[in-house]
Design an enzyme around this catalytic site. Structure first.
Site, PDB file in Angstrom:
ATOM      1  CB  THR A   1      -4.152  -5.450  -0.442  1.00 34.74           C
ATOM      2  OG1 THR A   1      -5.365  -6.195  -0.403  1.00 34.74           O
ATOM      3  CG2 THR A   1      -3.317  -5.933  -1.610  1.00 34.74           C
TER       4      THR A   1
ATOM      5  CE  LYS B   1      -6.517  -8.588  -1.946  1.00 25.55           C
ATOM      6  NZ  LYS B   1      -7.866  -8.825  -2.467  1.00 25.55           N
TER       7      LYS B   1
ATOM      8  CE  LYS C   1      -2.293  -0.500  -2.305  1.00 23.35           C
ATOM      9  NZ  LYS C   1      -2.849  -1.674  -1.568  1.00 23.35           N
TER      10      LYS C   1
END
Lengths: 277, 277, 277, 277
Positions: free
Chosen positions: C85, C157, C225
């Protein structure tokens, strides 16, 4: 606020009968020429203009429509001049209640009221605004006419309080960053004073930098109420105000954390807690 | 901005070599005593202090570290004094780049720069701040020392721009409500001028009420960039700034709707569109 | 995650050389047929496909471009298949780095990876997607093709993680109200399970109702994040995401209050604290 | 909704008198054994339980306390079972109005009501919940007991609608990004269906991807009303819900832009417009 307004009406030569739930507050004005009434209903008898300055919708509703309220005793030609920060919905209700009605909201702290330095924002039928303009000019340094519908003045008052409140939240967020960045908030404030050159920024910026939130100049719970009313006005008008919603939620968080009676500038503590301070 | 700063340095009696990508801008200063260089690398030779005033991180990076950048030609004792609104991260990088470095960010429009009315916020090692203080005092009316780490001055600049931007958004939301409520925004502004008594409110409040967003005094895309950098600083410091996020997202929406080159006060159009105006 | 993916590639009959900073993790796969390499650079020699599964941009950058990175040792025809990711910006950089590159992001917890139950979202040049499709089908139960640009899979994603994160925040806000209203959050969850009938709601709804945030299935700091990267993608595309901003700021507040290593569902504590709980 | 509920009560063998402002709607139930009344006041005579299913607070207030309302004609032992999505404040008022009162809110679309697939959330005095439980079990597939105060069931209903609404907004933001990134929203939806495996996501995700917002399954103006009531409950409980505020403001923007009668999933258009789509 009320006594400052009353004092300036007396100074301008008007006859005044005053009522306050706490009778001593009313009696403090006797030396300056006011008469004291035992109830709202009694206070308004024979009056041309009826000024109210109360903390919220419920208090205004009680004084007007309640058991000793003045709705029934007001003269046919008398006009209710409401200075309180109330909902636009109640302003419309009061305007439809059967006697004359003007909204004449005010910006300024109690000291400003005493010193005849309020900014008065009024709205209502032009002939009535013209007729009572001298009363409004007697209590402030500036009178703004918002429109011909009384609730428009309330919309301005609520949005004006939002302008201040968003500034408080902005200081809160910036100071939280400053503190995490090991920068003295007073350095930031010094720059902001240089930039905005506004007494409102100087005053609140210092209160927040010093974290001096008591005694409250304006209680946070009242700020929360005002943001709720601003958002209600926004919904009535289909005008979304997302930043106002943020400020409202921060006041609510402050209240949930026991700050309801502190000054509304203590909203800054929400940002500080959010940053782990 | 750069030419105003340069002019005041010349007026204060300093020797100055100037460089601008658009050579005419540099040459306009020759009459006032400046020498013109052909590249950043050339401009800094022999200089004690190297001032930069550029639009963003990329431009600063190019002028310092790029092909004709001055990193290699600066004197050993020379100090880079950066006035640009850049990220705190780049400020740290510049401070670690091998020569002296001070951040000396500025608040004020080009007219203020010309008139020596900038508010200068500086940070860096105390001895260097002391050494170059006369240069800073020469370009502004007030110099604020933020701390001993250069990036701290950048944090103040970014948060200061957030303070202005949040005011712009607040005006936008309030005016949208006013317009839906059939209240002239100028009436609201009149009250706000009475309340805040700030030239910043008076100036931007009028621009937004008049919907006069071109030509841009400060381009919205730069305001968007600054909010992004403020949020990046907030993340570095673990200090959440939810109202800043709202303002950032509103600038992004404005940019997505073609307002990037308009004045940043045109953020108000986002609130207007959201209200169906 | 990596070992589940590796195991399924081995089970599908592929030859595999594995590398992990913690050598024991790699060696655990030897019994199932994997060879162990001493560095990324060594691991990729002779490989047709190079799978990476790492925690963030910095880790991917190190493994590809770092001192022992594989950028220099990959075969001319080999393709890098990135499951991590990461930012859309890094995906674009990897796609431009000189060898074949596919993004093939995955949804699912480590148990799902082991059980070949991942949802795989891939993007890249159609011929390469077709060529390596069997590898993707080997590691998941479903393969979604997002587009022809690898970074598009990363956008999906990141937004998918936002979908989950916004659900976590929604539970947090609702449960805070429930608790203040003296309603058992489990009653609310029972209704939500009836309504959504989703294992994701059932699972996270229970974790939050039970306030069981350790050990972390997915660390909050990684969720933070991902929200940062989702917002960066939103800014690249000029697509404002105000609810994503709220979720981001709540994760940041959680991290600032010491929850970075807890499960990301502990974002609910921010709402609880905000309510004075 | 009401007719599905009525039908299932009849199927369960209960005697039922029905009233609807639109008489044909009531008469459609005659074939299944219902009697039709001419007013709410008439409908409740002799009844043990009085079910109401109405669109908002005003409608409930009218049917209970209005001119032909049933407050005066209900039997002493009868209990009002309210299925409507109303404010927690009105629920408290109804509970205090002098006869038995249960809140029994429902999740599900009209088809689910017909098919006895509603999720019923009830709250009230335990003895009354026990007494009327068979009626609730007769209209849904699952009955959740929220607590002993009727308004608690309303709090769950309002927060449940917020859970759906926040999912709608999340889809809206993600799809806006997808479209700006030239990714087909259906690819994103395919991944989300793999991830959440929820019929609610599948259903609404497809509606929004197809931008098919008419005819409305649930009108956006009702979604707006529910978010307002959820925020009012949050304020009563001092539990700030910032994401709920975002969703509320987005519904308000949708309504301001003419989407009040569309399906509430059209909230996604606000994100699209914000992105310049």
């Amino acid at each position: 606020m009320g006594s400052g307004i009353a004092r300036n009406l007396l100074r301008a030569g008007h006859q005044l009968t005053v009522y306050n739930r706490t009778r001593e507050k009313a009696e403090a004005l006797v030396a300056e020429g006011a008469r004291v009434a035992n109830s709202p209903a009694e206070a308004v008898r024979g009056a041309e203009a009826v000024h109210t300055m109360l903390s919220d919708d419920a208090a205004v509703r009680e004084v007007v429509f309640g058991r000793d309220g003045f709705a029934a005793t007001m003269g046919r030609d008398a006009v209710h001049i409401s200075h309180s920060t109330i909902s636009t919905a109640l302003a419309r209700e009061l305007a439809a209640a059967g006697h004359g009605y003007l909204s004449a909201t005010v910006f300024g702290r109690p000291e400003a009221a005493e010193a005849k330095k309020l900014v008065v924002v009024t709205a209502g039928p032009p002939d009535q605004v013209a007729r009572f303009r001298p009363l409004l000019d007697a209590i402030g340094r500036q009178t703004v006419v918002a429109g011909t519908e009384p609730w428009q003045a309330n919309a301005i008052k609520l949005c004006g309080n939002f302008m201040i409140a968003s500034m408080l939240e902005a200081f809160g967020e910036a100071y939280a960053l400053m503190r995490k960045a090991h920068i003295d908030p007073h350095a930031f404030l010094e720059a902001m004073n240089g930039l905005f050159a506004s007494p409102v920024y100087a005053n609140y910026g210092a209160m927040i930098a010093d974290e001096k939130f008591e005694p409250a100049g304006f209680a946070l719970k009242l700020g929360l109420k005002d943001m709720r009313l601003a958002l209600a006005a926004a919904e009535e008008c289909s005008a979304p105000m997302p930043m106002t919603s943020v400020v409202h939620d921060r006041f609510l968080s402050a209240a949930a954390n026991g700050q309801g009676e502190m000054d509304w500038s203590s909203i800054a503590r929400v940002a500080a807690r959010g940053a782990g301070l």
